[in-house]
Design an enzyme around this catalytic site. Sequence first.
Site: not given
Length: 391
Positions: A37, A124-125, A127, A172, A221
């Site tokens: 989003t 997916g965290l 980094s 992010d 993506y």
Amino acid sequence: MTIKPLDLARLHEERFHGPPRWIVRAPGRVNLIGEHTDYNEGFVLPLAIDRAIWISLEPRDDSKVVVCSADFEQTGEFSLSGLRHQQQGWLEYLKGVAWSLQEAGYALKGWQGIVLGDVPRGAGLSSSAALEVAATRAFAAVSGWPWEPVLMARLGQRAENAWVGVNCGIMDQLISAAGREAHALLIDCRSLELTPVPFPQGIAVAILDTATRRGLVDSQYNERRASCEAAAKAFQVSALRDVAPARFQRESHRLDPMIARRAWHVISENQRTLAAAEAMRQGDVAALGRLMDESHESLRADYEVSSEALDTMVAAARAHPACRGARMTGAGFGGCAVAVINAASADDFRCRVAAEYQERTGHVPALYICRATEGAAAIAWNPVPRNPAAG
Ligand code: GLA
């Protein structure tokens, strides 16, 4: 591995024969809800986690940046005058940040230091966002300007978009720069307004790493972004944020069915994200969990960014009685899921869900309970006398 500033300072002393002047930390993130989003100027609800990229640093007299990556066991350097792309890899993130800051008119000073992190890579965290934000924080500390999280996050995102070449949204970098301890942040990705949202009592957030890594993620993506832009154009709005569900229902027959499914994910996900933030404020964990479950279904069926491993992990999590809601998190195609669980049963949840997932897939997962932490910070390091309390 838990990284301690004191250990990093020691590494710095060994490598550079003197103490660091600052120790910088920028966390990774997990997104509770609001997936795909951000680049539609919508809403996201991430938290900064207790895994981070750390940098120790001291100023240099010249305009060089010399960095030793403890994780990669490599040293790299570049000059701040005349930045050039050279190769792929971790150093390009630092260069990209230097480029982006210079483009925005900041005068940068050189420094040397060590980078060390415990955010799993490619999971997916975030980094890479954490590395960008840590580098931005390092430049701010050494060059002496105040930390403005929103502005710095935008410059970090610019580095990723224009230097590294990944067309990500703002989520992010912004959560890494501006996270709040014990809170998730509801981010309006249009106004960049940040609203801290506290966690309901008795609830823990579990990160469920499938041990699969996303392939082809950049092209997929970008393809999803392009579909969203095509849908926005068809609705004659600047971003899908501006299409209300009722309008979509009335007019979506005009769209290509695949574009319509992508758009519906985004439109419905924005509604779910706002509802989830409200559910958290009300302490309504059942509603929060239900919204997370629906989000996963929408990402799987309409946005088509889940994977077999992620679906299996989510199913294994939901089969445990402590689970209140679970979904894939981040860009998708592999990496991690996130679950909201009853904190009292966290150990049993971790063991049983890991065993179940391993049995079904053959992959050895990593499950951890995370804490919501503050966003990026720089600690002025005071080396004499050695002060364990600072570590
Ligand atoms: C990646 C991007 C973010 C966001 C998520 C999906 O993490 O970096 O900007 O688009 O995917 O929600």
